[in-house]
Design a protein around this motif. Structure first.
Motif, PDB file in Angstrom:
ATOM      1  N   LEU A   1       0.830  -1.195   0.000  1.00  0.00           N
ATOM      2  CA  LEU A   1       0.000   0.000   0.000  1.00  0.00           C
ATOM      3  C   LEU A   1       0.868   1.250   0.000  1.00  0.00           C
ATOM      4  N   ASP A   2       0.428   2.244  -0.736  1.00  0.00           N
ATOM      5  CA  ASP A   2       1.121   3.527  -0.792  1.00  0.00           C
ATOM      6  C   ASP A   2       0.849   4.331   0.481  1.00  0.00           C
ATOM      7  N   HIS A   3       1.831   5.139   0.894  1.00  0.00           N
ATOM      8  CA  HIS A   3       1.692   5.885   2.144  1.00  0.00           C
ATOM      9  C   HIS A   3       0.558   6.895   2.106  1.00  0.00           C
ATOM     10  N   GLU A   4       0.165   7.357   0.918  1.00  0.00           N
ATOM     11  CA  GLU A   4      -0.932   8.307   0.836  1.00  0.00           C
ATOM     12  C   GLU A   4      -2.253   7.679   1.279  1.00  0.00           C
ATOM     13  N   VAL A   5      -2.312   6.355   1.300  1.00  0.00           N
ATOM     14  CA  VAL A   5      -3.503   5.650   1.790  1.00  0.00           C
ATOM     15  C   VAL A   5      -3.399   5.440   3.296  1.00  0.00           C
ATOM     16  N   TYR A   6      -2.337   4.752   3.738  1.00  0.00           N
ATOM     17  CA  TYR A   6      -2.311   4.320   5.138  1.00  0.00           C
ATOM     18  C   TYR A   6      -1.981   5.436   6.115  1.00  0.00           C
ATOM     19  N   ARG A   7      -1.547   6.592   5.631  1.00  0.00           N
ATOM     20  CA  ARG A   7      -1.347   7.692   6.582  1.00  0.00           C
ATOM     21  C   ARG A   7      -2.648   8.448   6.835  1.00  0.00           C
ATOM     22  N   ARG A   8      -3.709   8.098   6.111  1.00  0.00           N
ATOM     23  CA  ARG A   8      -4.999   8.756   6.304  1.00  0.00           C
ATOM     24  C   ARG A   8      -6.044   7.863   6.980  1.00  0.00           C
ATOM     25  N   VAL A   9      -6.035   6.583   6.644  1.00  0.00           N
ATOM     26  CA  VAL A   9      -7.051   5.674   7.197  1.00  0.00           C
ATOM     27  C   VAL A   9      -6.357   4.400   7.675  1.00  0.00           C
ATOM     28  N   PRO A  10      -6.633   3.967   8.924  1.00  0.00           N
ATOM     29  CA  PRO A  10      -6.047   2.720   9.428  1.00  0.00           C
ATOM     30  C   PRO A  10      -6.939   1.525   9.113  1.00  0.00           C
ATOM     31  N   LEU A  11      -6.553   0.386   9.629  1.00  0.00           N
ATOM     32  CA  LEU A  11      -7.370  -0.826   9.556  1.00  0.00           C
ATOM     33  C   LEU A  11      -8.151  -0.999  10.854  1.00  0.00           C
ATOM     34  N   PRO A  12      -9.263  -1.721  10.826  1.00  0.00           N
ATOM     35  CA  PRO A  12     -10.013  -1.967  12.065  1.00  0.00           C
ATOM     36  C   PRO A  12      -9.144  -2.714  13.082  1.00  0.00           C
ATOM     37  N   PRO A  13      -9.094  -2.253  14.327  1.00  0.00           N
ATOM     38  CA  PRO A  13      -8.265  -2.917  15.336  1.00  0.00           C
ATOM     39  C   PRO A  13      -8.983  -4.053  16.053  1.00  0.00           C
ATOM     40  N   ALA A  14     -10.031  -4.599  15.451  1.00  0.00           N
ATOM     41  CA  ALA A  14     -10.818  -5.658  16.088  1.00  0.00           C
ATOM     42  C   ALA A  14      -9.929  -6.817  16.520  1.00  0.00           C
ATOM     43  N   THR A  15     -10.223  -7.379  17.693  1.00  0.00           N
ATOM     44  CA  THR A  15      -9.446  -8.507  18.199  1.00  0.00           C
ATOM     45  C   THR A  15     -10.130  -9.826  17.864  1.00  0.00           C
ATOM     46  N   ASP A  16      -9.296 -10.867  17.699  1.00  0.00           N
ATOM     47  CA  ASP A  16      -9.790 -12.228  17.458  1.00  0.00           C
ATOM     48  C   ASP A  16     -10.820 -12.270  16.338  1.00  0.00           C
ATOM     49  N   THR A  17     -10.522 -11.557  15.243  1.00  0.00           N
ATOM     50  CA  THR A  17     -11.446 -11.457  14.109  1.00  0.00           C
ATOM     51  C   THR A  17     -10.664 -11.588  12.820  1.00  0.00           C
ATOM     52  N   ILE A  18     -10.796 -12.719  12.131  1.00  0.00           N
ATOM     53  CA  ILE A  18     -10.124 -12.841  10.841  1.00  0.00           C
ATOM     54  C   ILE A  18     -10.736 -11.860   9.848  1.00  0.00           C
ATOM     55  N   GLY A  19      -9.970 -11.476   8.843  1.00  0.00           N
ATOM     56  CA  GLY A  19     -10.489 -10.614   7.794  1.00  0.00           C
ATOM     57  C   GLY A  19     -10.610  -9.156   8.159  1.00  0.00           C
ATOM     58  N   SER A  20     -10.278  -8.793   9.399  1.00  0.00           N
ATOM     59  CA  SER A  20     -10.417  -7.396   9.812  1.00  0.00           C
ATOM     60  C   SER A  20      -9.398  -6.494   9.130  1.00  0.00           C
ATOM     61  N   ASP A  21      -8.395  -7.080   8.503  1.00  0.00           N
ATOM     62  CA  ASP A  21      -7.344  -6.287   7.872  1.00  0.00           C
ATOM     63  C   ASP A  21      -7.571  -6.043   6.379  1.00  0.00           C
ATOM     64  N   TYR A  22      -8.775  -6.350   5.868  1.00  0.00           N
ATOM     65  CA  TYR A  22      -9.051  -6.174   4.441  1.00  0.00           C
ATOM     66  C   TYR A  22      -9.769  -4.859   4.128  1.00  0.00           C
ATOM     67  N   PHE A  23      -9.999  -4.046   5.136  1.00  0.00           N
ATOM     68  CA  PHE A  23     -10.832  -2.868   4.965  1.00  0.00           C
ATOM     69  C   PHE A  23     -10.303  -1.925   3.881  1.00  0.00           C
ATOM     70  N   LEU A  24      -9.026  -1.653   3.873  1.00  0.00           N
ATOM     71  CA  LEU A  24      -8.479  -0.693   2.918  1.00  0.00           C
ATOM     72  C   LEU A  24      -8.585  -1.194   1.480  1.00  0.00           C
ATOM     73  N   ILE A  25      -8.532  -2.495   1.282  1.00  0.00           N
ATOM     74  CA  ILE A  25      -8.685  -3.038  -0.079  1.00  0.00           C
ATOM     75  C   ILE A  25     -10.087  -2.728  -0.582  1.00  0.00           C
ATOM     76  N   HIS A  26     -11.096  -2.969   0.263  1.00  0.00           N
ATOM     77  CA  HIS A  26     -12.475  -2.615  -0.107  1.00  0.00           C
ATOM     78  C   HIS A  26     -12.590  -1.119  -0.397  1.00  0.00           C
ATOM     79  N   LEU A  27     -12.004  -0.315   0.466  1.00  0.00           N
ATOM     80  CA  LEU A  27     -12.124   1.135   0.343  1.00  0.00           C
ATOM     81  C   LEU A  27     -11.515   1.639  -0.963  1.00  0.00           C
ATOM     82  N   LEU A  28     -10.323   1.164  -1.300  1.00  0.00           N
ATOM     83  CA  LEU A  28      -9.668   1.602  -2.529  1.00  0.00           C
ATOM     84  C   LEU A  28     -10.439   1.144  -3.762  1.00  0.00           C
ATOM     85  N   HIS A  29     -10.980  -0.064  -3.705  1.00  0.00           N
ATOM     86  CA  HIS A  29     -11.780  -0.561  -4.827  1.00  0.00           C
ATOM     87  C   HIS A  29     -13.013   0.311  -5.026  1.00  0.00           C
TER      88      HIS A  29
END
Length: 436
Positions: A257-285
């Motif tokens: 991921l380019d820094h222009e993305v991740y310096r503005r929006v993080p990923l959900p910090p949900a615990t014990d939850t698979i798939g919580s790290d896919y948020f930015l892929i959905h957002l960019l799409h």
């Protein structure tokens, strides 16, 4: 000189992956003339951490590569300084969201984002401890090659070098903000046994992740595609597609991921939850941002820990929380999809405040969807029997807590988005001292 961060978050033994990722870092520095900061974020227990320190020490020195191996104490010290500098409140709550005591796929990547900012990197390239590289003619196939080739460049400038282009109108002047591939090998989620035991139950459970209202033919297709990656397709030559990349076509073990993305929006910090790290892929799409989908797929495998009874139960509960979280996330994705490139400001950057609003609004959803999902899961696990019945019993015991957590995770995410840009600015000001 361009700096990039190749990161490997881990909480389990992976000395082989450390060595292989070190090779990829050296390849990137050698072939592209960049500075590669190899960042290993280690939450492993003490004996495993000691093994990893020896593995890091054994990495051969390589021009252009700097290695950072940070245990949780070192990560916590960095975060404490950054949060204090950012002025974010409440600081203890922000620290808990960034470094929770439980497994969080989003939080570990968020830490990599902040440290990459501290290091002055322009991109983050993530790998996972339960993956390895394909080989062609005896040489490893490194995804970093395609990531460094395309990431951060204007889409029009790389259109001709891609195998094919499916850019939407008006997107050619935007930067390539993501490059990703998928995986081959074992399914990314431990549901293959369910599919083998009872295909109908498998389809019922995976169907809970699909948004309501999809035509049945599309639902069936998405269920068949879920968690399968690229199947058993072996790499033979490079193929790339320049387009907004579907989350179904890439995996977080093989993403940049380019820094222009991740310096503005993080990923959900949900615990014990698979798939919580896919948020930015959905957002960019949904924002129709250019990305590159490549076929340098990583080989996925399941570690021995997942095969134990305790590992099995822990992973199934993470799967349950994923299905509960999808009620909220799908509501957010419906709004981001409807907004399209209105999610971007005049400079083509994600409007973080808009996203925080969508996430916060989702917490007001009726809990009926979550109750229904738990009912379906309870029935399904009891039909499957054996150790799945143990999971069903735990779901009954934790029913109210699980429903609360699924909602509260989204409130926490909105809070983190509110403070995120202050945190990334503070990280850049703080820097990172110390290397291998």
């Amino acid at each position: 000189m361009r700096r990039v961060c190749l990161t490997l978050p881990t909480h389990r033994a992976c000395t082989g992956t450390i060595a292989a990722t070190g090779e990829e870092a050296a390849y990137g520095a050698r072939q592209f003339g960049v500075e590669v900061h190899l960042l290993i974020l280690d939450s492993s227990p003490a004996p495993v951490l000691a093994e990893h320190r020896r593995a890091v020490a054994a990495l051969p020195p390589s021009p252009g590569v700097t290695v950072h191996h940070l245990d949780e104490d070192e990560q916590r010290a960095f975060l404490h300084e950054v949060i204090g500098r950012s002025g974010g409140a409440p600081p203890d709550r922000l620290l808990e969201l960034m470094l929770p005591s439980r497994v969080s796929y989003g939080a570990c990547t968020n830490r990599a984002f902040l440290i990459a900012q501290a290091l002055g990197c322009t991109s983050v390239h993530r790998r996972d401890s339960d993956s390895r590289y394909q080989h062609l003619d005896g040489e490893p196939v490194f995804p970093l090659h395609q990531e460094l080739t395309y990431l951060g460049r204007r889409a029009d400038a790389v259109r001709e070098s891609a195998t094919r282009s499916k850019l939407p109108p008006g997107a050619g002047g935007r930067r390539v903000t993501m490059a990703g591939g998928s995986f081959v090998g074992e399914m990314s989620v431990d549901v293959a046994e369910i599919r083998d035991l009872d295909p109908d139950t498998y389809r019922e459970l995976i169907g809970l992740s699909i948004p309501d209202g999809y035509p049945e033919i599309w639902r069936g297709h998405l269920i068949d595609e879920s968690f399968r990656g690229a199947g058993d397709t072996a790499f033979d030559s490079d193929r790339t597609t320049l387009a907004p990349v579907s989350p179904m076509r890439v995996d977080m073990c093989n993403i940049a991921l380019d820094h222009e993305v991740y310096r503005r929006v993080p990923l959900p910090p949900a615990t014990d939850t698979i798939g919580s790290d896919y948020f930015l892929i959905h957002l960019l799409h949904d924002a129709r941002m250019p990305g590159v989908q490549h076929n340098r797929h990583i080989v996925n495998f399941h570690t021995a820990e997942r095969r134990t009874d305790d590992g099995f139960v822990a992973y199934q509960l993470r799967f349950v929380k994923f299905l509960l979280s999808k009620a909220y996330l799908n509501a957010v994705y419906a709004r981001t999809a409807a907004a399209g490139d209105a999610l971007l400001d005049a400079e083509g950057h994600i409007r973080a405040g808009e996203i925080a609003g969508f996430v916060r609004d989702s917490t007001g959803l009726d809990r009926a969807s979550g109750v229904h999902r738990l009912d379906v899961l309870d029935d399904a696990y009891r039909r499957l029997g054996d150790r799945y019945k143990t999971v069903a019993d735990i779901l009954v015991e934790r029913r109210s807590r699980l429903l609360d957590e699924a909602r509260d995770d989204m409130a926490d995410f909105a809070l983190l988005i509110d403070h995120w840009e202050a945190l990334t600015r503070a990280s850049a000001e703080t820097g990172l001292a110390g290397t291998r």
